[in-house]
Design an enzyme around this catalytic site. Structure first.
Site, PDB file in Angstrom:
ATOM      1  N   GLU A  97      37.772  50.899  35.866  1.00 54.37           N
ATOM      2  CA  GLU A  97      36.580  51.171  36.685  1.00 54.37           C
ATOM      3  C   GLU A  97      35.873  52.443  36.217  1.00 54.37           C
ATOM      4  O   GLU A  97      34.664  52.562  36.341  1.00 54.37           O
ATOM      5  CB  GLU A  97      36.980  51.256  38.154  1.00 54.37           C
ATOM      6  CG  GLU A  97      37.384  49.891  38.719  1.00 54.37           C
ATOM      7  CD  GLU A  97      37.931  49.981  40.123  1.00 54.37           C
ATOM      8  OE1 GLU A  97      38.987  50.630  40.302  1.00 54.37           O
ATOM      9  OE2 GLU A  97      37.343  49.422  41.042  1.00 54.37           O
ATOM     10  N   GLU A 101      44.969  45.693  40.856  1.00 53.35           N
ATOM     11  CA  GLU A 101      45.193  46.234  42.194  1.00 53.35           C
ATOM     12  C   GLU A 101      45.829  45.220  43.146  1.00 53.35           C
ATOM     13  O   GLU A 101      46.584  45.562  44.038  1.00 53.35           O
ATOM     14  CB  GLU A 101      43.891  46.746  42.785  1.00 53.35           C
ATOM     15  CG  GLU A 101      43.364  48.024  42.170  1.00 53.35           C
ATOM     16  CD  GLU A 101      42.536  47.796  40.919  1.00 53.35           C
ATOM     17  OE1 GLU A 101      42.610  46.720  40.309  1.00 53.35           O
ATOM     18  OE2 GLU A 101      41.826  48.741  40.529  1.00 53.35           O
TER      19      GLU A 101
END
Ligand code: T1G
Length: 703
Positions: free
Chosen positions: A108, A128
């Site tokens: 990210e 995640e």
């Protein structure tokens, strides 16, 4: 080179400012790393000699994500969002240079840079979901804008890693760098971007792929439907889907708001706490306190397997899969031939599913040989027996093996419950004897219980742990006791399930409660699948037990179309009124008056004795740490990872509650519910299982 902080430096190369992170082991986005990037960007922007910026990492990998160890602690340092804004709003182009695994928050961070480059061996992903979360730093909004919603859904709900070449293909990176010159290639890319006056691309402004999906509302619905079974019980995948829906239908900032809201919900939820617990537990299990650091590793060139049945064939495949030759010994040629055929069939089935090249089948089959002579195992450095589960049979075999195996060979038993010390006593080399308890199907199940005997040497343990990792298992070292860790705890749940149906619960109610808890199936459905006649002897059957009665009625499980349940042609299970009547008769004969049994009682009666047995296992020193018991049950018995394992679950319920319910059950149902001393001690002292330090050395349990 300027040192920004303990983990960050800034250097200037050829007109490009290079920010270098070095925060072992995985450059996780700790407060120091976030501070370092933030200050490094400011430094580079202020650097009049730097026309562009490169962000890279020293060590094994680019940033592998947020620092999971910081979760739940008071916030410190610059927030990740702030760091990302500094990168994305930089007036100078920023190039992310990746190697190793650019994962989670690490990817990210790369996605807010303007350009991305990676070496061919790099892997990128948003995993995640594996710790019960979703990409909470804009990944759910930016990834669909690069790769499209469909690929983004797959990647984020699976947590899969993408090879760099594939990442290039889907636009996740812009270039591949030479394996040995990532920095040089990144600087060159940065300079080209400046020289060509390329505009500063921001993924948040790239909407073509998400807008194109607006016309296809079916896409997300179809994805949900296709994955309903896989996602059953998990909270994170559905929230990821909602975020992708937002990416398709809402402006970027709206989508980001939803992502933030859902991320916080997951972060504060029980499931992520459980899955983060498991993340660390599965890594701790490999650490055996007290094991000599210099314990010699036995180089295993060839493995011997004794027994070519389902287990022996499955065990052999684990080693063939990683290129280790295997010699299988049987007592009868047709059994040996059947075993070799089973291996070939298993590989063929894997190939049909596209998970194995056909050519690889021949390569692996070329590594397996077989014979009827135990003597042929004399060259093997590791021999694993997978013969009939009978102590005398195993002791006799180990006595013969002792005379055949070469010096220093490891002699392993695949026994699922028998006393390894007794087996070792049949040899003159008990220090070389160990238990390697594979779970069926042995070529599929991840769990391997490594059973340490009284005299098993550190070298044999260290070699076994290393081999387990090589063949892709999740290994847990356990001591000797009836059933070791997994089966011993299973016995508690089985006993209660069998008792509850005499008290008034139905098999289908017990199965439903445990299925809804998250197990793949309940104990009675499992019995029907495995076959009720395992170990049943028609000639000796006296109808003394429910299982014998059902077998005598021909109700031997799915394979006979009836067991506890009735099955139609598609093996769809239907509760059987007939079986319910048989159970009621049994209960009557036992003098048990039927009563209403609540779902809560079913769950507590099945689960709490498991937790209690785990406490006994710890107090007897049969497991190194409580979390090892969780690793066993998650990998060997389908305990839902989003509940963290029996010991973690007990802590979340509260040990005082577990203890008080055990005491109530003991008063009402008998001594099988007697609380473990350790459970009482922990509650009395206000401690939890996770407060216990790991066992220095796992002594053998004296039965
Ligand atoms: N945070 C803290 N420690 C970590 C860590 C992490 N993210 N990843 C690994 N470690 C530790 C690990 O506990 C072990 O410690 C050591 O590093 C080596 O790990 C905002 C919120 C990177 C592929 O989920 O997948 O970003 O036992 O044994 O086999 O959206 O670690 O040595 O003391 O696994 O070479 C997302 C998790 C986080 C990646 C390396 N990222 N890590 O595998 O070594 S959430 C992840 C891995 C997030 C954002 C969200 C693997 C690896 P110790 P290891 P490995």
């Amino acid at each position: 080179m300027v040192r920004i902080n303990d983990v960050t430096s800034y250097t200037h190369i050829d007109g490009v400012g290079v920010i270098v992170l070095n925060s072992p082991p995985v450059n996780a986005l700790s407060a120091a790393v976030r501070d370092g990037i933030h200050a490094g960007v400011r430094q580079a922007i202020a650097d009049a000699h730097a026309s562009a910026i490169v962000l890279r990492c020293d060590g094994n990998t680019f940033i592998a994500g947020a620092d999971i160890r910081e979760f739940g602690k008071p916030p410190a340092g610059v927030g990740l969002g702030e760091v990302q804004r500094a990168l994305e709003e930089s007036p100078k182009p920023v190039v992310a240079a990746m190697h190793g695994t650019a994962l989670g928050g690490g990817l990210e961070v790369a996605l807010v840079c303007h350009w991305r480059i990676a070496v061919p061996s790099a892997k990128l992903g948003l995993p995640e979901v594996g710790i019960g979360l979703l990409p909470g730093a804009g990944g759910t909004q930016r990834l669909p804008r690069i790769v499209g919603p469909e690929v983004a859904l797959e990647l984020m709900t699976s947590g899969a890693q993408v090879e760099a070449a594939d990442a290039l293909g889907i636009g996740l990176i812009d270039e591949l760098a030479p394996e040995d010159d990532l920095q040089g290639a990144a600087v060159a890319l940065a300079k080209r971007v400046v020289a060509e006056k390329r505009p500063l691309r921001k993924l948040r402004d790239q909407n073509d792929k998400v807008e194109a999906a607006r016309g296809n509302p079916e896409l997300v619905a179809a994805f949900r439907k296709a994955n309903a079974k896989k996602f059953r019980g998990f909270a994170a995948p559905e929230k990821i889907v909602q975020c992708v829906e937002a990416a398709v239908n809402l402006p970027f900032d709206e989508g980001l708001k939803l992502e933030r809201k859902l991320f916080v919900e997951l972060m504060q939820g029980e499931q992520s706490a459980a899955q983060r617990h498991y993340f660390f537990a599965s890594r701790q299990a490999w650490k055996v306190p007290g094991l000599k650091k210099d314990a010699a590793i036995v180089p295993v060139q060839t493995v011997g397997v004794i027994g070519a049945g389902t287990m022996g064939a499955g065990i052999a495949m684990n080693f063939l899969n990683v290129g280790i030759p295997v010699h299988i010994v049987e007592t009868r040629q047709e059994a040996l031939d059947r075993g070799l055929a089973t291996i070939r069939t298993n590989y063929g089935n894997t190939a049909k599913k596209g998970r194995l090249e056909v050519g690889a089948i021949e390569e692996r089959m070329a590594l397996v040989t077989g014979s009827l002579e135990l003597q042929d195992l004399s060259g093997c450095e590791l021999v694993i027996e997978a013969v009939f589960e009978d102590m005398e049979v195993k002791k006799h075999l180990f006595g013969r093996l002792d005379r055949v195996a070469k010096a220093g060979a490891i002699l392993a038993s695949n026994t699922s419950a028998l006393d390894l010390n007794q087996i070792a006593s049949a040899t003159a080399r008990p220090e070389s004897v160990i238990g390697l308890h594979f779970f069926s199907p042995a070529n599929v199940m991840k769990l391997l219980e490594i059973v340490r005997g009284d005299q098993t040497s550190d070298s044999v343990i260290a070699t076994s742990m290393q081999l387990a990792r090589k063949i892709g298992k999740v290994a847990v070292l356990v001591g000797v006791c009836p059933g070791f860790v997994g089966n011993r705890i299973l016995g508690q749940r089985q006993r209660e399930a069998n008792q509850l149906i005499f008290e008034g619960a139905t098999p289908w109610a017990v199965d439903r409660v445990l299925y809804d808890f998250g197990f793949p199936m309940g104990p009675f459905a499992m019995s029907d699948l495995a076959g009720l006649d395992l170990g049943w002897n028609k000639d000796k059957s006296t109808g003394a037990t429910l299982r014998e009665v059902l077998c005598e009625m021909g109700r031997r499980g799915q394979k006979t179309g009836a067991g506890f349940y009735d099955y139609d042609g598609q093996r769809t299970a239907q509760p059987s009124q007939l079986v319910e009547g048989v159970i009621r008769d049994f209960a009557r004969k036992k003098g048990i008056a039927p009563r209403q049994v609540s779902d809560d009682e079913i769950l507590e009666r099945c689960i709490y004795p498991m937790i209690n047995e785990g406490a006994k296992i710890l107090q007897e020193g049969v497991a190194v740490r409580a979390s090892d018991i969780d690793v066993v049950w998650i990998n060997g018995y389908g305990w839902p990872v989003y509940r963290g394992g029996p010991m973690h679950y007990g802590e979340r319920i509260g040990l005082p509650k577990v203890l008080s319910r055990m005491r109530e059950f003991e008063a009402r149902h008998g001594p099988q519910f007697k609380p473990a001393k350790l459970l009482e001690e922990l509650v009395a002292s206000g401690r939890k299982f996770s407060d216990l330090s790991p066992l220095a050395r796992t002594p053998a349990f004296q039965a």
